[in-house]
Write an enzyme that holds these catalytic residues in place. Sequence first.
Site, PDB file in Angstrom:
ATOM      1  N   LYS A   1       0.828  -1.214   0.000  1.00  0.00           N
ATOM      2  CA  LYS A   1       0.000   0.000   0.000  1.00  0.00           C
ATOM      3  C   LYS A   1       0.868   1.274   0.000  1.00  0.00           C
ATOM      4  O   LYS A   1       0.647   2.169  -0.800  1.00  0.00           O
ATOM      5  CB  LYS A   1      -0.946   0.016   1.216  1.00  0.00           C
ATOM      6  CG  LYS A   1      -1.916  -1.163   1.222  1.00  0.00           C
ATOM      7  CD  LYS A   1      -2.865  -1.124   2.403  1.00  0.00           C
ATOM      8  CE  LYS A   1      -2.174  -1.281   3.756  1.00  0.00           C
ATOM      9  NZ  LYS A   1      -1.461  -2.577   3.924  1.00  0.00           N
ATOM     10  N   THR A   2       1.846   1.313   0.897  1.00  0.00           N
ATOM     11  CA  THR A   2       2.726   2.478   0.960  1.00  0.00           C
ATOM     12  C   THR A   2       3.496   2.629  -0.346  1.00  0.00           C
ATOM     13  O   THR A   2       3.647   3.725  -0.880  1.00  0.00           O
ATOM     14  CB  THR A   2       3.708   2.335   2.151  1.00  0.00           C
ATOM     15  OG1 THR A   2       2.932   2.218   3.350  1.00  0.00           O
ATOM     16  CG2 THR A   2       4.624   3.531   2.270  1.00  0.00           C
TER      17      THR A   2
ATOM     18  N   ASP B   1      -1.618   7.010   6.133  1.00  0.00           N
ATOM     19  CA  ASP B   1      -1.553   5.587   6.437  1.00  0.00           C
ATOM     20  C   ASP B   1      -2.495   5.294   7.608  1.00  0.00           C
ATOM     21  O   ASP B   1      -2.776   6.196   8.399  1.00  0.00           O
ATOM     22  CB  ASP B   1      -0.109   5.229   6.820  1.00  0.00           C
ATOM     23  CG  ASP B   1       0.223   3.789   6.507  1.00  0.00           C
ATOM     24  OD1 ASP B   1      -0.664   3.054   6.035  1.00  0.00           O
ATOM     25  OD2 ASP B   1       1.387   3.397   6.732  1.00  0.00           O
TER      26      ASP B   1
ATOM     27  N   THR C   1      -5.825  -1.211   6.754  1.00  0.00           N
ATOM     28  CA  THR C   1      -5.890  -2.658   6.908  1.00  0.00           C
ATOM     29  C   THR C   1      -7.308  -3.053   7.325  1.00  0.00           C
ATOM     30  O   THR C   1      -7.617  -4.224   7.440  1.00  0.00           O
ATOM     31  CB  THR C   1      -4.920  -3.128   8.014  1.00  0.00           C
ATOM     32  OG1 THR C   1      -5.148  -2.313   9.174  1.00  0.00           O
ATOM     33  CG2 THR C   1      -3.483  -2.982   7.580  1.00  0.00           C
TER      34      THR C   1
ATOM     35  N   ARG D   1       6.440  -8.181   2.222  1.00  0.00           N
ATOM     36  CA  ARG D   1       7.293  -7.779   3.348  1.00  0.00           C
ATOM     37  C   ARG D   1       7.850  -8.994   4.071  1.00  0.00           C
ATOM     38  O   ARG D   1       9.011  -9.010   4.496  1.00  0.00           O
ATOM     39  CB  ARG D   1       6.543  -6.886   4.331  1.00  0.00           C
ATOM     40  CG  ARG D   1       7.446  -6.460   5.497  1.00  0.00           C
ATOM     41  CD  ARG D   1       6.793  -5.537   6.487  1.00  0.00           C
ATOM     42  NE  ARG D   1       6.551  -4.239   5.916  1.00  0.00           N
ATOM     43  CZ  ARG D   1       5.384  -3.610   5.964  1.00  0.00           C
ATOM     44  NH1 ARG D   1       4.362  -4.179   6.572  1.00  0.00           N
ATOM     45  NH2 ARG D   1       5.241  -2.433   5.418  1.00  0.00           N
TER      46      ARG D   1
HETATM   47  N1  LIG Z   1       4.167  -5.682  -5.713  1.00  0.00           N
HETATM   48  C1  LIG Z   1       5.370  -5.516  -5.155  1.00  0.00           C
HETATM   49  N2  LIG Z   1       6.484  -5.676  -5.882  1.00  0.00           N
HETATM   50  C2  LIG Z   1       7.691  -5.524  -5.322  1.00  0.00           C
HETATM   51  N3  LIG Z   1       7.907  -5.236  -4.022  1.00  0.00           N
HETATM   52  C3  LIG Z   1       6.825  -5.065  -3.235  1.00  0.00           C
HETATM   53  C4  LIG Z   1       5.511  -5.188  -3.764  1.00  0.00           C
HETATM   54  N4  LIG Z   1       4.633  -4.967  -2.763  1.00  0.00           N
HETATM   55  C5  LIG Z   1       5.356  -4.714  -1.667  1.00  0.00           C
HETATM   56  N5  LIG Z   1       6.675  -4.768  -1.940  1.00  0.00           N
HETATM   57  C6  LIG Z   1       7.750  -4.569  -0.973  1.00  0.00           C
HETATM   58  O1  LIG Z   1       7.320  -5.070   0.292  1.00  0.00           O
HETATM   59  C7  LIG Z   1       7.629  -4.170   1.337  1.00  0.00           C
HETATM   60  C8  LIG Z   1       6.368  -3.776   2.059  1.00  0.00           C
HETATM   61  O2  LIG Z   1       5.532  -3.013   1.211  1.00  0.00           O
HETATM   62  P1  LIG Z   1       4.683  -1.762   1.749  1.00  0.00           P
HETATM   63  O3  LIG Z   1       4.298  -0.942   0.566  1.00  0.00           O
HETATM   64  O4  LIG Z   1       5.444  -1.072   2.810  1.00  0.00           O
HETATM   65  O5  LIG Z   1       3.395  -2.509   2.346  1.00  0.00           O
HETATM   66  P2  LIG Z   1       2.153  -1.933   3.179  1.00  0.00           P
HETATM   67  O6  LIG Z   1       2.238  -0.437   3.123  1.00  0.00           O
HETATM   68  O7  LIG Z   1       0.944  -2.469   2.492  1.00  0.00           O
HETATM   69  O8  LIG Z   1       2.288  -2.464   4.563  1.00  0.00           O
HETATM   70  C9  LIG Z   1       8.360  -2.994   0.674  1.00  0.00           C
HETATM   71  O9  LIG Z   1       9.748  -3.193   0.802  1.00  0.00           O
HETATM   72  C10 LIG Z   1       7.983  -3.082  -0.768  1.00  0.00           C
HETATM   73  O10 LIG Z   1       8.976  -2.616  -1.565  1.00  0.00           O
HETATM   74 MG   LIG Z   2       2.526   0.781   4.781  1.00  0.00          MG
END
Ligand SMILES: Nc1ncnc2c1ncn2[C@@H]1O[C@H](COP(=O)(O)OP(=O)(O)O)[C@@H](O)[C@H]1O
Ligand SMILES: [Mg+2]
Length: 336
Positions: free
Chosen positions: A63-64, A108, A157, A216
């Site tokens: 998401k981030t 977020d 979430t 992650r």
């Molecule tokens: N589709 C994707 N392709 C490559 N890397 C990803 C992908 N989705 C997430 N990541 C990696 O996983 C990690 C967590 O992603 P993040 O965007 O922080 O998740 P969220 O915000 O949903 O908790 C980051 O290091 C991100 O670069």
């Molecule tokens: Mg996040």
Amino acid sequence: MVFHEQPDPTDREFDRSLRPATFQEFVGQEQIRDNLAIAIRAARERGEPLDHVLLCGPPGLGKTTLAHLIAQGMGTDVVVTSGPALGAPKDLAGTLTRLRRDQVLFIDEIHRLPKALEEYLYSAMEDHAIDVVLDPGPGGRSVRLGVQPFTLVGATTREGLLTAPFRSRFGIVERLEPYPTGDLEQILIRAARRLSVALEPDAATLCAERSRGTPRMSLRILRRVRDLAQVKQKTTIDAVTAREGLDRLRIDHLGLEEVDRKLLRALIQRGDAVGLKTLAAMIDEAEDTLEDVLEPHLLRCGLIARTPRGRVATAAAHTHLGLTEPRPRTGELPFA
Ligand SMILES: Nc1ncnc2c1ncn2[C@@H]1O[C@H](COP(=O)(O)OP(=O)(O)O)[C@@H](O)[C@H]1O
Ligand SMILES: [Mg+2]
């Protein structure tokens, strides 16, 4: 701490360094990627800011990352904040009035935005203005402050905790799903390349399979098996090293960790449906962690089921832990 829980500061650094820099590097979730790419292109052609975007899904799915990619696609930058960080209306008022035209405001954990701030956000999103109360109480004065047209990207979430009127103010709502193993393998291989470590394909598969569909989690596993390979003076991460690393982390073939197994054992021991609060206390975890992180995977694996009276362990949970199922009492269906 639960291994797959929210990121700690070193994770954040690691996340940042491995975050895809372009939509092309973002693996999987094709539908979402395409929808966003079309919306971004259309908005740019019209010279307008992108519609407000709500990104929903469990932690660690990207998401981030998407929020940053959206800003990048719009040729702008992103102001980052989060629901819990925005305490008083004046915090948000300051952030909103400082936004530049077309900028992205990323909030977020938007489901944790205090209710008092929702109204503010509504008028900023729709009317490009906010009314700031100067002296509260009867006859209090307020001033109307302008807000530049901007794009709000909210991540949550817990979509269910957002009020319907709030949700309806987002023109684009996307829900991220856990990734198939193949996508996670790609993410791992790409990350290994960025970290300059050699990761053999079958090691990548093994790590991907045990990542519960979460990038992650894959990247965290990679970090640990990389450490192991290093101390064993291996130049590549092979399947043997990956398996040893996973065993050391006590992550089993379904991606379950000790805390997941503890949860299953607690349910089995109880032998009856258990409510959320009780279960959280039994395994000494926060209710949020239980609902956002632990349960979805266990439900997907068919190891637990939700009933109106609470959570129950399924027959598959007994099998997974190598236990035999208790014989059902007469006249009672097992796990009905
Ligand atoms: N589709 C994707 N392709 C490559 N890397 C990803 C992908 N989705 C997430 N990541 C990696 O996983 C990690 C967590 O992603 P993040 O965007 O922080 O998740 P969220 O915000 O949903 O908790 C980051 O290091 C991100 O670069
Ligand atoms: Mg996040």
